[in-house]
Structures are given as C-alpha cells and as structure tokens.
Write a protein that holds these residues in place. Structure first.
Motif, PDB file in Angstrom:
ATOM      1  N   ASP A   1       0.945  -0.711   0.235  1.00 57.12           N
ATOM      2  CA  ASP A   1      -0.268  -0.184   0.368  1.00 57.12           C
ATOM      3  C   ASP A   1       0.658   1.321   0.153  1.00 57.12           C
ATOM      4  O   ASP A   1       0.907   1.728   1.218  1.00 57.12           O
ATOM      5  CB  ASP A   1      -0.586  -0.307   1.093  1.00 57.12           C
ATOM      6  N   ILE A   2       1.364   1.487  -1.228  1.00 55.12           N
ATOM      7  CA  ILE A   2       2.203   2.968  -1.347  1.00 55.12           C
ATOM      8  C   ILE A   2       1.390   4.259  -1.647  1.00 55.12           C
ATOM      9  O   ILE A   2       0.213   4.170  -2.228  1.00 55.12           O
ATOM     10  CB  ILE A   2       2.855   2.961  -2.441  1.00 55.12           C
ATOM     11  N   GLN A   3       2.085   5.719  -1.141  1.00 55.59           N
ATOM     12  CA  GLN A   3       0.807   6.660  -0.619  1.00 55.59           C
ATOM     13  C   GLN A   3       1.879   7.817  -1.623  1.00 55.59           C
ATOM     14  O   GLN A   3       1.346   8.406  -2.335  1.00 55.59           O
ATOM     15  CB  GLN A   3       0.568   7.018   0.216  1.00 55.59           C
ATOM     16  N   ILE A   4       2.884   7.664  -2.101  1.00 52.73           N
ATOM     17  CA  ILE A   4       3.633   8.018  -2.157  1.00 52.73           C
ATOM     18  C   ILE A   4       5.066   7.753  -2.965  1.00 52.73           C
ATOM     19  O   ILE A   4       5.641   7.102  -2.730  1.00 52.73           O
ATOM     20  CB  ILE A   4       4.622   9.595  -1.162  1.00 52.73           C
ATOM     21  N   VAL A   5       5.304   8.613  -4.174  1.00 49.38           N
ATOM     22  CA  VAL A   5       6.270   7.245  -4.673  1.00 49.38           C
ATOM     23  C   VAL A   5       6.905   9.054  -5.640  1.00 49.38           C
ATOM     24  O   VAL A   5       6.653  10.165  -6.167  1.00 49.38           O
ATOM     25  CB  VAL A   5       5.560   7.236  -6.265  1.00 49.38           C
ATOM     26  N   VAL A   6       8.289   8.804  -4.683  1.00 45.72           N
ATOM     27  CA  VAL A   6       9.420   9.496  -5.221  1.00 45.72           C
ATOM     28  C   VAL A   6      10.179   8.717  -6.871  1.00 45.72           C
ATOM     29  O   VAL A   6      11.254   8.122  -6.399  1.00 45.72           O
ATOM     30  CB  VAL A   6      10.472   9.668  -4.548  1.00 45.72           C
TER      31      VAL A   6
ATOM     32  N   ARG B   1       8.120  18.968   0.201  1.00 46.98           N
ATOM     33  CA  ARG B   1       7.259  18.440  -1.012  1.00 46.98           C
ATOM     34  C   ARG B   1       6.500  16.971  -1.247  1.00 46.98           C
ATOM     35  O   ARG B   1       5.244  16.992  -1.149  1.00 46.98           O
ATOM     36  CB  ARG B   1       7.813  18.203  -2.362  1.00 46.98           C
ATOM     37  N   ILE B   2       7.387  15.668  -0.202  1.00 41.98           N
ATOM     38  CA  ILE B   2       6.550  14.842   0.286  1.00 41.98           C
ATOM     39  C   ILE B   2       5.603  14.857   0.994  1.00 41.98           C
ATOM     40  O   ILE B   2       4.230  14.514   0.815  1.00 41.98           O
ATOM     41  CB  ILE B   2       8.071  14.224   1.180  1.00 41.98           C
ATOM     42  N   ASN B   3       5.495  16.234   2.302  1.00 40.69           N
ATOM     43  CA  ASN B   3       4.590  16.587   3.378  1.00 40.69           C
ATOM     44  C   ASN B   3       3.738  17.203   2.216  1.00 40.69           C
ATOM     45  O   ASN B   3       2.038  17.000   2.771  1.00 40.69           O
ATOM     46  CB  ASN B   3       4.847  17.480   4.072  1.00 40.69           C
ATOM     47  N   ALA B   4       3.903  18.062   1.383  1.00 36.40           N
ATOM     48  CA  ALA B   4       2.935  18.407   1.242  1.00 36.40           C
ATOM     49  C   ALA B   4       1.414  17.208  -0.064  1.00 36.40           C
ATOM     50  O   ALA B   4       0.550  17.528  -0.219  1.00 36.40           O
ATOM     51  CB  ALA B   4       3.258  19.139  -0.479  1.00 36.40           C
TER      52      ALA B   4
ATOM     53  N   ARG C   1      -0.545  15.910   2.466  1.00 39.18           N
ATOM     54  CA  ARG C   1      -1.884  16.545   3.002  1.00 39.18           C
ATOM     55  C   ARG C   1      -2.765  16.841   2.021  1.00 39.18           C
ATOM     56  O   ARG C   1      -3.700  16.543   2.474  1.00 39.18           O
ATOM     57  CB  ARG C   1      -1.146  18.397   3.523  1.00 39.18           C
ATOM     58  N   LEU C   2      -2.850  16.313   0.655  1.00 37.76           N
ATOM     59  CA  LEU C   2      -3.282  16.279  -0.671  1.00 37.76           C
ATOM     60  C   LEU C   2      -4.310  15.301  -0.868  1.00 37.76           C
ATOM     61  O   LEU C   2      -5.295  15.038  -0.959  1.00 37.76           O
ATOM     62  CB  LEU C   2      -2.596  16.393  -1.893  1.00 37.76           C
ATOM     63  N   ILE C   3      -3.077  13.732   0.163  1.00 35.34           N
ATOM     64  CA  ILE C   3      -4.534  12.481  -0.142  1.00 35.34           C
ATOM     65  C   ILE C   3      -4.903  12.430   0.785  1.00 35.34           C
ATOM     66  O   ILE C   3      -6.202  11.906   0.870  1.00 35.34           O
ATOM     67  CB  ILE C   3      -2.695  11.703  -0.076  1.00 35.34           C
ATOM     68  N   GLY C   4      -4.784  13.171   2.778  1.00 31.51           N
ATOM     69  CA  GLY C   4      -4.595  12.708   3.162  1.00 31.51           C
ATOM     70  C   GLY C   4      -6.467  13.861   3.613  1.00 31.51           C
ATOM     71  O   GLY C   4      -7.183  13.239   4.371  1.00 31.51           O
TER      72      GLY C   4
END
Length: 349
Positions: free
Chosen positions: A48-53, A117-120, A123-126
């Motif tokens: 379950d991945i939320q962010i991809v860099v 940028r990851i924290n942004a 916040r968007l996903i949340g």
C-alpha cells in the motif's frame, strides 16, 4: 499495523537511492525502494504505497512511463508522484507533469526540499481521503434520521468553537492545535453514525423510550465505532477516522463514569468526545426534537453548567461559559427551516 506514511523511492543510482532512503527513514516514513519502473510496479502491486519519488532516467521503464502506469492502473486510491530529473527546461517540466506526476524536482536537490514536497503530498492525500469518507458516512446517517440536517451543522460549529476556546487554556495548548480544531469540525457530524443500525420504532419514536428501547438506542455508540473501525482498516493512517471513532463511541460517556457504553471516567474519555458531548447536549436542549419542544438557551446554559464535573468535563464547561454568546448566535444562524416557518406562523397568527 504500521501507520507510517509509505514512500516508494525509484532510482537506478545506488548512491542516490541509499541517500534518499536513509533520510526519509530517519524522518519517520516507511520506505520501499526499486531500481527501475518494472520493479516499482511490482512493489506497488504488493504494498500500500502512498507516495512515489522516481527518477526520470532509468532502464527498462523510465520515470515518465512509471507515472503513466500509476495513473492508468493504480486507481483504488490516489498515489502522489514526484519526478526527479536533471532536466529543467520548461517543455520537459510540462512533459513530466503531463505524464501524471504531481510534482517535479530538478537535480541536484537538497533533502529538506524533498521532505517539504513529500509532506505536501501527504496533506493532499489526507484531504482527499478524509473528505470522501466523511461525506459518504454523513450522508448515510442523514438517510436514517430526519433530524440530522442542521443538527450536524450546529454540532460541528459548537465543537469547533469550544475547541478554539479550550486551546487558549494552558493545560490544552499542547493538545489542541489548528489540526485538532479542523478535525473536530470535520468529524463531529459523524457522532451519531451508528444510528443507521437502530430500528425506526426506536429511533423515530415520538414519546419517551422504555427501558428496553433505551438499551437498544444506546447501541448506536458501538455500531458507530464498528462502522468507523471498518473504515480504519482501509485507511489506518487517517487521523480523522480515529477522531471520528473516538467521538462516535464515547460522546455519551460522562465525566463521573455514569455514561455509556462502557462507563469511562474523567480523562479516560477522549478529549474530542468530551467536547462533542457538550455540543450535542446543548443542541438537543435548544432545538425541537420529535419527542420534545425546544428549551431556551438560558435553560440550556444552566443544564450544561450544572453538569460540570458530573456529566461534563469541567474544562469544557469552562470553555462553554467563555464562548456561550457565540453558541447562541449559531443556534439562530443554523435554525432548522421548519422551526423558522413555525415561528413565523406563530408570530403572524
């Protein structure tokens, strides 16, 4: 269950990969790694991945193709993608964003900027998850209880104002911040979500409930918790769901331990539930229900104050007394249309 935000870092440069992985792990993220897009897709399928860099330039499947694959295949929940590259021309940035990337960073970059940028993205996903679930669940409650319309709006206004006032008290400054205030405003409408499981004969009864009927009604707290627990299994990292669950199960607990469903006492009761308890009772008193007429705001204030240390947390009552004029204003501002019509009829008749 691990509640950390999950980040997948994709780069064929071992040094860059290790640096980003180490930094994000130290910052509290659950980090997965892959050396190309093909390996990244497999990781996305299994976790379950939320962010991809992801780096742009990679063998087998580059960053652009990976971003496209994410948008086309992984639609169950939103995955926020950040594209890393040494390319910085405007047309290249446009190409990268058009592939489905949400953000774009030109190498070399510094880790704190990447973290920001990851924290942004977090916040968007949340926000996306929170708004969707709250809207769906609030509509579910509304479909069963004809009184939930303006009641939900009033309770959220009362709860937010009480939280704002409590934040001024020294003992709560470290517990109630801007996020807490936002969350209680957004989640307090779900306090009675469990009423969807209460039979009409009990939920909509115009007269006083019998002892057995009241026992059935009390189950709405447990049903609400079970409903939100199911959502938490799907979104275990969602703070708003945890607060909503706390409110749903505990807003009928009492400071002296005489409440339900389990008889929690004092600070055993979640802070959010202690706040909503005052908001909910104040609204029940000041508005007409199927079983009663509305009481005056003065009488409601008296009941709340007399309940300090018994029904209610004394500090919440203290906040209530400090902002009660605002709550009276909310009573008037968010009155139910049917009440307004009746008042006009009485005035004109």
């Amino acid at each position: 269950m691990d509640t950390r935000t999950s980040v997948l870092v994709v780069d064929d440069d071992d040094i860059a990969l290790d640096m980003i992985e180490s930094y994000l792990t130290r910052e509290g993220f659950l980090v997965f790694t892959a050396i190309n897009g093909i390996e990244a897709v497999k990781t996305l399928e299994e976790n379950d991945i939320q962010i991809v860099v992801t780096d742009w330039e990679m063998p087998m499947m580059n960053g652009l193709d990976l971003c496209r694959e994410i948008r086309e295949r992984f639609t169950e929940h939103y995955i926020y993608s950040i594209l890393l590259t040494s390319r910085g021309r405007n047309d290249e940035i446009v190409e990268g964003m058009a592939s489905g990337a949400d953000d774009f960073m030109v190498k070399p970059f510094n880790p704190p900027e990447l973290l920001a940028r990851i924290n942004a993205g977090v916040r968007l996903i949340g926000l996306e998850t929170r708004d969707l679930v709250i809207f769906s669940l609030a509509r579910l409650a509304e479909s069963r209880d004809t009184e939930t319309g303006q009641h939900l709006e009033r309770v959220r206004q009362y709860s937010r104002r009480l939280a704002q006032e409590m934040a001024k008290l020294p003992e709560f400054m470290h517990l109630i911040d801007g996020e807490f205030v936002r969350l209680i405003y957004q989640t307090s409408p779900l306090h009675d979500i469990g009423k969807v499981g209460i039979p009409d004969g009990v939920l909509l009864k115009p007269g006083k409930l019998t002892k057995d009927e009241f026992e059935v009604m009390k189950k709405h707290t447990i049903l609400g918790a079970e409903t939100l627990d199911a959502a938490l299994k799907q979104f275990p990292k969602a703070k708003f769901l945890q607060m909503a669950r706390d409110i749903a199960v505990a807003h009928h607990e009492k400071w002296d331990g005489s409440g339900y469903p389990v008889g929690l006492r004092g600070k055993e009761i979640p802070l959010s539930a202690r706040i909503v308890a005052v908001a909910d009772v104040y609204d029940a008193l000041t508005t007409r229900r199927i079983y009663k007429d509305a009481f005056s705001t003065e009488y409601a204030e008296q009941v709340i104050c007399e309940g300090s240390g018994k029904h209610f947390d004394p500090e919440v009552v203290r906040a209530f007394e400090a902002c009660k004029d605002d709550l009276v204003r909310f009573v008037q501002q968010y009155s139910d249309p049917i009440e307004t019509a009746d008042e006009l009829t009485a005035t004109n008749g």
